[in-house]
Design a protein around this motif. Sequence first.
Motif, PDB file in Angstrom:
ATOM      1  N   LEU A 300       0.832  -1.199   0.000  1.00  0.00           N
ATOM      2  CA  LEU A 300       0.000   0.000   0.000  1.00  0.00           C
ATOM      3  C   LEU A 300       0.871   1.255   0.000  1.00  0.00           C
ATOM      4  O   LEU A 300       0.667   2.194  -0.775  1.00  0.00           O
ATOM      5  N   SER A 303       2.651   1.752  -3.276  1.00  0.00           N
ATOM      6  CA  SER A 303       1.741   2.218  -4.339  1.00  0.00           C
ATOM      7  C   SER A 303       1.574   3.731  -4.259  1.00  0.00           C
ATOM      8  O   SER A 303       1.525   4.425  -5.267  1.00  0.00           O
ATOM      9  N   ARG A 304       1.551   4.238  -3.040  1.00  0.00           N
ATOM     10  CA  ARG A 304       1.415   5.702  -2.886  1.00  0.00           C
ATOM     11  C   ARG A 304       2.697   6.396  -3.317  1.00  0.00           C
ATOM     12  O   ARG A 304       2.663   7.433  -3.972  1.00  0.00           O
ATOM     13  N   PRO A 309      -1.866   4.877  -6.224  1.00  0.00           N
ATOM     14  CA  PRO A 309      -2.405   4.337  -4.976  1.00  0.00           C
ATOM     15  C   PRO A 309      -3.388   3.176  -5.183  1.00  0.00           C
ATOM     16  O   PRO A 309      -4.217   3.202  -6.084  1.00  0.00           O
ATOM     17  N   LEU A 310      -3.246   2.136  -4.337  1.00  0.00           N
ATOM     18  CA  LEU A 310      -4.165   0.997  -4.330  1.00  0.00           C
ATOM     19  C   LEU A 310      -5.051   1.104  -3.091  1.00  0.00           C
ATOM     20  O   LEU A 310      -4.706   1.796  -2.135  1.00  0.00           O
ATOM     21  N   THR A 311      -6.161   0.377  -3.096  1.00  0.00           N
ATOM     22  CA  THR A 311      -6.938   0.238  -1.860  1.00  0.00           C
ATOM     23  C   THR A 311      -6.289  -0.882  -1.052  1.00  0.00           C
ATOM     24  O   THR A 311      -5.474  -1.636  -1.575  1.00  0.00           O
ATOM     25  N   ARG A 312      -6.709  -0.994   0.225  1.00  0.00           N
ATOM     26  CA  ARG A 312      -6.094  -2.015   1.073  1.00  0.00           C
ATOM     27  C   ARG A 312      -6.376  -3.413   0.512  1.00  0.00           C
ATOM     28  O   ARG A 312      -5.494  -4.271   0.507  1.00  0.00           O
ATOM     29  N   SER A 313      -7.591  -3.609  -0.001  1.00  0.00           N
ATOM     30  CA  SER A 313      -7.880  -4.964  -0.486  1.00  0.00           C
ATOM     31  C   SER A 313      -7.131  -5.257  -1.790  1.00  0.00           C
ATOM     32  O   SER A 313      -6.703  -6.372  -2.038  1.00  0.00           O
ATOM     33  N   GLU A 314      -6.950  -4.229  -2.615  1.00  0.00           N
ATOM     34  CA  GLU A 314      -6.126  -4.429  -3.819  1.00  0.00           C
ATOM     35  C   GLU A 314      -4.692  -4.777  -3.432  1.00  0.00           C
ATOM     36  O   GLU A 314      -4.058  -5.640  -4.050  1.00  0.00           O
ATOM     37  N   ALA A 315      -4.208  -4.093  -2.385  1.00  0.00           N
ATOM     38  CA  ALA A 315      -2.842  -4.372  -1.926  1.00  0.00           C
ATOM     39  C   ALA A 315      -2.746  -5.807  -1.429  1.00  0.00           C
ATOM     40  O   ALA A 315      -1.783  -6.520  -1.734  1.00  0.00           O
ATOM     41  N   LYS A 382       2.103  -0.070 -12.929  1.00  0.00           N
ATOM     42  CA  LYS A 382       1.088  -1.024 -12.478  1.00  0.00           C
ATOM     43  C   LYS A 382       0.858  -2.105 -13.527  1.00  0.00           C
ATOM     44  O   LYS A 382      -0.285  -2.403 -13.894  1.00  0.00           O
TER      45      LYS A 382
END
Length: 419
Positions: A300, A303-304, A309-315, A382
């Motif tokens: 996470l 990604s930032r 940036p990803l969401t937590r679930s994507e991470a 990505k």
Amino acid sequence: MALARDSLRRLLDDPQLPGGVREALAPDFAEIERMLSKLEQGEIHIAVLGEVSVGKSSLLNALLGEARFTTSPLHGETRAPAEAQWREERSGGVVLVDTPGINEIGGEDREQMARNVAERADLVLFVVDGDLNAAEEASLDQALAPGRPLLLVLNKADRYTDDERTLLLERLAKRVAGRIAAQNIVAAAADPAPVTRVLQAADGTEREERHVPAPDVGMLRERLWTILEAEGQTLAAVTAGLFAGRVSERVGARVVEVRRKAAERLVRQYCIAKGVAVAVNPVPVADLLAAAALDAGLVLHLSRLYGLPLTRSEAGSLVTVIATQMTLLMGTVWLTHFVSATLKAGTGGLSTVLTAGAQGAVSYYGTFMIGRVAERYFAQGKSWGDGGPKAVVQEILESVDRDSVLNQARDDLAAYLKR
Ligand SMILES: Nc1nc2c(ncn2[C@@H]2O[C@H](COP(=O)(O)OP(=O)(O)OP(=O)(O)O)[C@@H](O)[C@H]2O)c(=O)[nH]1
Ligand SMILES: [Mg+2]
């Protein structure tokens, strides 16, 4: 012109720049600001460049018709770039820029200043006082930029006879053939040495008279006017465009560097956190949960850092993808991980002490790999590329020296646990 202005503006306003890059490149950005206002005012900058004491400052003084820049027979007189407006009738908006000599012993900083100034000039006067030496040839090549005029000025022409001067100019022309057009090689005498004449009076007595010849920069002035009249304002736009190109390259390289360093720090912090969590936590199931959460946190964060940036679930999903590939490719190491986790729960006491360190190091290594792989994924915008995640994981597994990471892990964990 509008194009050059736009590309400079875009560089200044780019919101994608990671923190640290703008600060690191502050001087470049300040320069872009100056360049913009120069473009808007239609100013043309002419800079001198050359070795110490060839008469750069004298040459600008001769063009100006007044001693605006200090000169001296001593090497290294000019210590910092300086500017003067060229106030002749035809010279509206032309600025003459003096620079320090580029071969002063111990003057590397000043040399860099001179090069920076020349890099941003719309027209360069490369000044020599004789044949080109090897260092001058190299500097000259550096100063040549497509679309920007450069005049090679043979100064101190008064020190040569007419024949010598003609020969010297021919030799210079031959040396720079293909790089500088013949009409852009000119001779000048910015500050001719005094000459002593013997005068004979009517009564036959002789007396000596010291005579200081006037500066001779006529050839240079004519050539400058011709260029300015023909190319005028397009010169400034060309320079701005060139400069914008160079700065965006620098910005790009700097962004990559800043990100890489920050990512390295980040991965290491997470590696230590995970290694420690796994080594000290006596419950293996909680170990694994904590470990997975930490890896997702790392991804996470990365990604930032990469502005994607990803969401937590994507991470979390990304960690699963990477961990799956890693398990497929190096099952045995992971097996060790699980075996030692089981051992730790089963026997406690002594064996925990014995295996916790090794287990922590393996976890550290796992996080290190996940960080590296995720970093590659973000650096590629990505994307896994053509070979998919398997190819990326494989390539990174092969390129990373496992033992040195494990050693680093032991050191980092030992240092941390000692505290
Ligand atoms: N004979 C002769 N001497 C010159 C001429 N132009 C400059 N000089 C002399 O050369 C010396 C150096 O001149 P500067 O103009 O200070 O040279 P510079 O290239 O600016 O030198 P730095 O600032 O030290 O790099 C001075 O003593 C000048 O008088 C010229 O055309 N003929
Ligand atoms: Mg000088």
